[in-house]
Write a protein that holds these residues in place. Structure first.
Motif, PDB file in Angstrom:
ATOM      1  N   ALA A  11       0.563  -2.978  11.569  1.00  0.00           N
ATOM      2  CA  ALA A  11      -0.263  -2.889  10.329  1.00  0.00           C
ATOM      3  C   ALA A  11       0.868  -3.530   9.256  1.00  0.00           C
ATOM      4  CB  ALA A  11      -0.632  -1.834   9.978  1.00  0.00           C
ATOM      5  N   ARG A  61      -2.820  -0.136   5.037  1.00  0.00           N
ATOM      6  CA  ARG A  61      -3.507  -1.326   4.105  1.00  0.00           C
ATOM      7  C   ARG A  61      -3.569  -0.671   2.551  1.00  0.00           C
ATOM      8  NH1 ARG A  61      -7.136  -1.222   8.744  1.00  0.00           N
ATOM      9  NH2 ARG A  61      -8.432   0.446   7.566  1.00  0.00           N
ATOM     10  N   LYS A  62      -3.754   0.339   2.239  1.00  0.00           N
ATOM     11  CA  LYS A  62      -3.696   0.861   0.928  1.00  0.00           C
ATOM     12  C   LYS A  62      -2.320   0.772   0.387  1.00  0.00           C
ATOM     13  CE  LYS A  62      -7.537   4.154   1.262  1.00  0.00           C
ATOM     14  NZ  LYS A  62      -8.131   5.553   0.952  1.00  0.00           N
TER      15      LYS A  62
END
Length: 305
Positions: A136, A110-111
């Protein structure tokens, strides 16, 4: 001149010489030259030490001598301190050694996505975490290729994906840390490499970089033979581009703008050993991203084609 003043002047001159001419440090004994080049900006710490000694002995000569390495450091690295505005670019790339001990690959992903990259190169991928990475990253980056412990995720279609053998001598066939793929971007094809060179060690015998240097030579030979004009190299090269051990790679690629975008270690970053290098393209801006579950920081670069 008293011996103490002579010593201060000599130390100041030596520090300034290493900062200004790091290649003057020989590499024959313990790869000291590579070690100095890896942590070169931190030689600035010698200046307050010299000034402290000069103040302790009330030596004006010693204080003036400390200005020489200061001037040398500013000449080499002063430009890093100047603000850089955003420039036009066509591509954003992210490079990250995610660590084989990363307990939060989903959070790490996510980062990385938050930087809105077009391509992402990852190292230290472990089989157990592969489904998490695919889930992801797969929506935003539907094109991916993984070989061994390195992987590439892309917004653009990938062709010619293949393993790149950069194994140093004596390493078995299960050690796979290099790949190549061609990204079909709107601006044309880009040959993208993802590589993870062997680690170096600092011990009683000095800076042990023999395997890293051999692997860099093998990678350099592959890059030299690359038929595609535009090349993007994403990788944990285990040193800075100033390290002469990476010359077989760095001499073929364009380094990004000099900057204090350090990547390792994540807790107290001291050097950028994670690299985004190009050929036939220009990195207009490079930056460190927020910390993840890795012992490295991610690195992002804006690239103009």
């Amino acid at each position: 001149m008293p011996i103490f003043r002579l010593l201060l002047v000599a130390l100041a001159a030596l520090t300034a010489t290493v900062i200004a001419f790091p290649r003057s440090v020989p590499n024959g004994i313990g790869h000291l030259g590579s070690l100095a080049e890896t942590f070169l900006p931190w030689l600035a710490l010698a200046v307050p030490v010299l000034l402290g000694l000069a103040w302790w002995r009330r030596s004006m000569v010693g204080a003036l001598a400390a200005l020489v390495p200061t001037a040398a450091w500013l000449a080499q690295f002063g430009g890093h301190l100047l603000p850089r505005g955003d420039q036009p670019h066509h591509l954003v790339a992210v490079q990250h050694n995610v660590s084989d001990e990363n307990a939060d690959p989903a959070g790490t992903a996510r980062k990385l996505i938050a930087a809105r990259p077009d391509v992402i190169g990852l190292e230290e991928l472990v089989p157990a975490a592969r489904p998490t990475w695919d889930a992801a990253l797969g929506v935003e980056y539907p094109y991916r290729t993984v070989h061994g412990t390195v992987g590439l995720w892309s917004r653009y279609p990938l062709a010619e994906a293949a393993l790149v053998d950069i194994r140093p001598h004596g390493v078995g066939p299960d050690w796979n840390r290099g790949l190549r793929a061609v990204a079909r971007t709107p601006q044309g094809d880009i040959a993208i490499y993802v590589a993870h060179l062997p680690s170096v060690r600092i011990g009683l015998e000095g800076f042990d970089s023999v395997r890293r240097d051999e692997s860099a030579s093998r990678l350099g030979a592959v890059l030299a033979a690359e038929p595609v004009d535009r090349i993007l190299l994403l990788g944990d090269l285990n040193s800075t581009v100033d390290d002469r051990g990476l010359r077989p790679v760095a001499s073929l690629m364009a380094a990004p703008p000099r900057d204090f975008a350090f990547s390792w270690p994540a807790r107290v970053p001291l050097a950028r050993i994670d690299q985004i290098l190009t050929r036939g393209m220009t990195v207009t801006k490079i930056r460190s991203l927020p910390r993840t579950g890795s012992d490295h920081l991610p690195i992002a670069a804006d690239i103009r084609l």
